[in-house]
Motif scaffolding. Structure first.
Motif, mmCIF file in Angstrom:
data_model
loop_
_atom_site.group_PDB
_atom_site.id
_atom_site.type_symbol
_atom_site.label_atom_id
_atom_site.label_comp_id
_atom_site.label_asym_id
_atom_site.label_seq_id
_atom_site.Cartn_x
_atom_site.Cartn_y
_atom_site.Cartn_z
ATOM 1 N N ASN A 1 -7.474 1.305 0.517
ATOM 2 C CA ASN A 1 -7.838 0.380 -0.701
ATOM 3 C C ASN A 1 -7.198 0.583 -1.659
ATOM 4 O OD1 ASN A 1 -8.665 2.856 -1.507
ATOM 5 N ND2 ASN A 1 -10.963 2.447 -1.971
ATOM 6 N N ASP A 2 -5.698 0.596 -1.572
ATOM 7 C CA ASP A 2 -5.051 0.734 -2.581
ATOM 8 C C ASP A 2 -3.911 -0.454 -2.637
ATOM 9 O OD1 ASP A 2 -3.348 1.461 -0.152
ATOM 10 O OD2 ASP A 2 -2.000 2.624 -1.586
ATOM 11 N N TRP A 3 -4.094 -1.771 -1.763
ATOM 12 C CA TRP A 3 -3.407 -2.640 -2.143
ATOM 13 C C TRP A 3 -2.973 -3.139 -3.208
ATOM 14 C CZ3 TRP A 3 -0.800 -3.186 2.160
ATOM 15 C CH2 TRP A 3 -1.369 -2.832 3.736
ATOM 16 N N GLU A 4 -1.713 -3.201 -3.837
ATOM 17 C CA GLU A 4 -1.381 -3.775 -5.053
ATOM 18 C C GLU A 4 -0.479 -5.200 -4.785
ATOM 19 O OE1 GLU A 4 0.644 -1.110 -7.544
ATOM 20 O OE2 GLU A 4 -0.556 0.540 -6.977
ATOM 21 N N THR B 1 -5.441 -4.172 6.815
ATOM 22 C CA THR B 1 -5.500 -3.786 5.365
ATOM 23 C C THR B 1 -6.810 -2.960 5.137
ATOM 24 O OG1 THR B 1 -6.811 -5.851 4.760
ATOM 25 C CG2 THR B 1 -4.271 -5.712 4.780
ATOM 26 N N HIS C 1 -9.302 -7.399 0.364
ATOM 27 C CA HIS C 1 -8.287 -6.545 1.354
ATOM 28 C C HIS C 1 -8.562 -5.337 0.669
ATOM 29 C CE1 HIS C 1 -5.705 -9.319 3.183
ATOM 30 N NE2 HIS C 1 -5.291 -9.853 1.934
ATOM 31 N N ASN C 2 -9.063 -4.891 -0.442
ATOM 32 C CA ASN C 2 -9.357 -3.413 -0.817
ATOM 33 C C ASN C 2 -10.684 -2.781 -0.595
ATOM 34 O OD1 ASN C 2 -6.950 -2.332 -2.119
ATOM 35 N ND2 ASN C 2 -6.956 -4.301 -3.487
ATOM 36 N N SER D 1 0.926 -1.194 -0.083
ATOM 37 C CA SER D 1 -0.072 0.098 -0.136
ATOM 38 C C SER D 1 0.840 1.112 0.099
ATOM 39 C CB SER D 1 -1.035 0.012 1.176
ATOM 40 O OG SER D 1 -1.527 1.348 1.230
#
Length: 83
Positions: free
Chosen positions: A43-46, A39, A31-32, A10
């Motif tokens: 909401n920017d988990w890549e 998490t 997760h997002n 993130s």
């Protein structure tokens, strides 16, 4: 069945998240979604890294090894990037 050990990153939190799952696409979506937990606040988990296993137990063991490092330097070496 396949199991995945994955690492998410993130930018907003400047943090990594390590986990395992049998459904990687669905897990990243969850997760997002803003919710409770580590998490859930962003909401920017890549997805930055994944490993595939045929046995759940091996995926769990690998996840524990990576989590035990507690070092973003070692994680960056594993994923092959300088974030």
């Amino acid at each position: 069945m396949e199991y995945f050990v994955y690492i998410l990153y993130s930018k907003l939190k400047s943090e990594f998240y390590i986990g395992y799952t049998s459904n990687l696409e669905e897990r990243i979506i969850r997760h997002n979604q803003k919710s409770k937990g580590f998490t859930g606040s962003v909401n920017d988990w890549e997805l930055v890294y994944k490993e595939t296993f045929t046995q759940k137990e091996l995926a769990i063991q690998r996840e524990k090894v990576i989590k035990s490092w507690k070092s973003s330097v070692k994680i960056k070496e594993l994923i092959g990037g300088n974030m």
